[in-house]
Motif scaffolding. Structure first.
Motif, PDB file in Angstrom:
ATOM      1  N   THR A   1      12.830   1.665   6.718  1.00  0.00           N
ATOM      2  CA  THR A   1      12.106   0.984   7.486  1.00  0.00           C
ATOM      3  C   THR A   1      10.737   1.780   7.920  1.00  0.00           C
ATOM      4  OG1 THR A   1      14.157   0.192   8.938  1.00  0.00           O
ATOM      5  CG2 THR A   1      12.209   0.458  10.185  1.00  0.00           C
ATOM      6  N   TRP A   2      10.792   2.902   7.602  1.00  0.00           N
ATOM      7  CA  TRP A   2       9.604   3.876   7.741  1.00  0.00           C
ATOM      8  C   TRP A   2       8.371   3.232   6.839  1.00  0.00           C
ATOM      9  CZ3 TRP A   2      11.678   9.650   7.535  1.00  0.00           C
ATOM     10  CH2 TRP A   2      12.256   9.932   8.602  1.00  0.00           C
ATOM     11  N   VAL A   3       9.051   3.192   5.671  1.00  0.00           N
ATOM     12  CA  VAL A   3       8.032   2.586   4.508  1.00  0.00           C
ATOM     13  C   VAL A   3       7.773   1.199   4.150  1.00  0.00           C
ATOM     14  CG1 VAL A   3       8.460   4.858   3.301  1.00  0.00           C
ATOM     15  CG2 VAL A   3       9.712   2.994   2.643  1.00  0.00           C
ATOM     16  N   LEU A   4       8.499   0.323   4.879  1.00  0.00           N
ATOM     17  CA  LEU A   4       8.593  -0.975   4.635  1.00  0.00           C
ATOM     18  C   LEU A   4       7.256  -1.740   4.747  1.00  0.00           C
ATOM     19  CD1 LEU A   4      11.195  -3.615   5.995  1.00  0.00           C
ATOM     20  CD2 LEU A   4       8.780  -4.108   6.175  1.00  0.00           C
ATOM     21  N   LEU A   5       6.403  -1.393   5.790  1.00  0.00           N
ATOM     22  CA  LEU A   5       5.143  -2.055   5.807  1.00  0.00           C
ATOM     23  C   LEU A   5       4.159  -1.491   4.525  1.00  0.00           C
ATOM     24  CD1 LEU A   5       3.281  -3.747   7.263  1.00  0.00           C
ATOM     25  CD2 LEU A   5       2.600  -1.902   8.758  1.00  0.00           C
TER      26      LEU A   5
ATOM     27  N   VAL B   1       2.403  -3.904   1.897  1.00  0.00           N
ATOM     28  CA  VAL B   1       0.959  -3.700   1.168  1.00  0.00           C
ATOM     29  C   VAL B   1       0.823  -3.572  -0.119  1.00  0.00           C
ATOM     30  CG1 VAL B   1      -1.186  -2.624   1.775  1.00  0.00           C
ATOM     31  CG2 VAL B   1       0.253  -3.201   3.716  1.00  0.00           C
ATOM     32  N   MET B   2       1.620  -2.645  -0.574  1.00  0.00           N
ATOM     33  CA  MET B   2       1.455  -2.284  -2.199  1.00  0.00           C
ATOM     34  C   MET B   2       1.777  -3.491  -3.020  1.00  0.00           C
ATOM     35  SD  MET B   2       3.297   1.438  -2.361  1.00  0.00           S
ATOM     36  CE  MET B   2       2.708   2.792  -1.784  1.00  0.00           C
ATOM     37  N   THR B   3       2.963  -4.017  -2.656  1.00  0.00           N
ATOM     38  CA  THR B   3       3.472  -5.352  -3.404  1.00  0.00           C
ATOM     39  C   THR B   3       2.398  -6.721  -3.461  1.00  0.00           C
ATOM     40  OG1 THR B   3       4.618  -6.120  -1.804  1.00  0.00           O
ATOM     41  CG2 THR B   3       5.708  -4.794  -3.253  1.00  0.00           C
TER      42      THR B   3
END
Length: 398
Positions: A204-208, A212-214
């Protein structure tokens, strides 16, 4: 009935999430780790090569780029020069890049003294980061951007989007408004419980960031995606120009008496650029045309520029010095500035060095999700396996 339907939907999503994760775990980990390595490439290379990137300023004027190239070739022919980077800073060295040779290799670039063309050296770390970058973008598959490696990384990016969406639905807590439920891992657990909390909460921490990366990474993988974004964010005539198919160059007509093609240089274009920009630029990259044309591409960055996106681009006829086209960053619409900043958004640089650091850490965490996801999958398989009665309790016929 609704509860049963929701349970069935979650069961399907769990299967999709697991299958995509098992199929793409290693590939996504490789792409993410190589991305983390090149996050601060510019800063690392600048630090490693500080001694050859600066010279002692002199009162004599710097050499014109064609004279620099001529003196370099007279001293030692390293190959065909394809691009030079010049600076408005009198203490900055000139960076020279070379084209590919007949075997497809590219000689290492060089830094030159702008006042006498003395070779200062090749930048350390350049070859290493170039290899890591090719691994990150194209998996070292032959053809680079023209090969099918870019499609493979694109499919991996699409798979990651599927995992992000399905993972978010699967972990949606009953108390969705509780920040603690979303963001605080329970490190007091062990075994399956610890694996689950690490996988779900840190995910959840890195989901956003992953999203964006993808979404920005797909820009480099699929032309249909790139054309769609250009259509959505650009002005109509700009989007139409970007979507025009590249026509193959027509074969030149053979004259009765063929004359050798006259090599083009940088001087005319450099003079025109200086007349247009004055002292507003900090550095400019001049690139010779790869084909038979005479238009040199010049990319320049302002003195207060910290992003790759905030650049102006010019096309100048090398033979006549005529300015063919000018595309200034200040003239772009908001949507076109987003398109120009795709690379900076992809690596978090749009948020400065804290953004780059956050994106680097998020990328480096990808193997954590691969490992914990695999452990969760194996533990579910064990739980579903029917218990076998001890051999000592079996009776004949069973």
């Amino acid at each position: 009935m609704a509860a049963r339907l929701g349970h069935n939907i979650k069961a399907v999503l769990r299967q999709v999430h697991s299958i995509a994760g098992l199929a793409l775990a290693l590939l996504l980990s490789l792409i993410a780790l190589t991305g983390a390595i090149i996050s601060f490439e510019d800063e690392i290379v600048d630090h490693l090569n500080a001694g050859i990137m600066q010279v002692l300023p002199r009162s004599t004027p710097a050499l014109m780029p064609d004279e620099l190239v001529a003196r370099l070739k007279a001293a030692q022919d390293f190959g065909k020069v394809s691009a030079v980077t010049l600076s408005s800073d009198p203490a900055a060295a000139v960076h020279v890049r070379f084209g590919r040779d007949e075997q497809g290799g590219r000689p290492a670039s060089l830094y030159l003294d702008p006042y006498d063309a003395r070779v200062l050296g090749s930048p350390r770390g350049e070859e290493f980061f170039a290899t890591v970058r090719r691994l990150h973008r194209w998996l070292l598959i032959p053809g680079d951007a023209k090969g099918w490696g870019r499609q493979v990384t694109g499919v991996a990016a699409l798979g990651l989007i599927v995992m992000l969406v399905s993972g978010l639905v699967l972990r949606w807590p009953r108390r969705a408004g509780s920040v603690k439920m979303w963001l605080k891992p329970n490190l007091g657990l062990s075994g399956r419980g610890l694996h689950r909390t690490l996988h779900a909460v840190i995910g959840t921490w890195v989901l956003l960031i992953y999203l964006v990366m993808t979404l920005t990474g797909l820009w480099y993988s699929f032309d249909w995606y790139k054309d769609g974004v250009a259509w959505l964010l650009s002005r109509p005539h700009v989007a139409a120009a970007k979507m025009q198919p590249k026509m193959p160059a027509k074969a030149p007509r053979v004259a009765a008496v063929s004359e050798p093609a006259r090599p083009i240089g940088f001087d005319q274009a450099w003079t025109t650029f200086q007349r247009e920009e004055g002292d507003r630029f900090s550095r400019a990259l001049l690139t010779l045309p790869a084909g038979p044309g005479t238009a040199i591409r010049i990319r320049s960055w302002g003195k207060d520029s910290t992003l790759e996106a905030t650049r102006d681009e010019f096309r100048v006829d090398a033979a006549t010095g005529q300015l063919v086209a000018a595309d200034r960053y200040a003239d772009k619409t908001f949507g076109e500035k987003i398109i120009a900043a795709v690379y900076d958004i992809h690596r978090g640089a749009i948020l400065g060095w804290p953004g780059k650091l956050a994106f680097m850490i998020a990328a480096a965490l990808m193997p954590l999700f691969a490992i914990t996801g695999l452990l969760l999958y194996l533990s579910r398989r064990r739980l579903r396996r029917p218990a076998q009665p001890p051999l000592g309790l079996l009776v004949p016929g069973e």
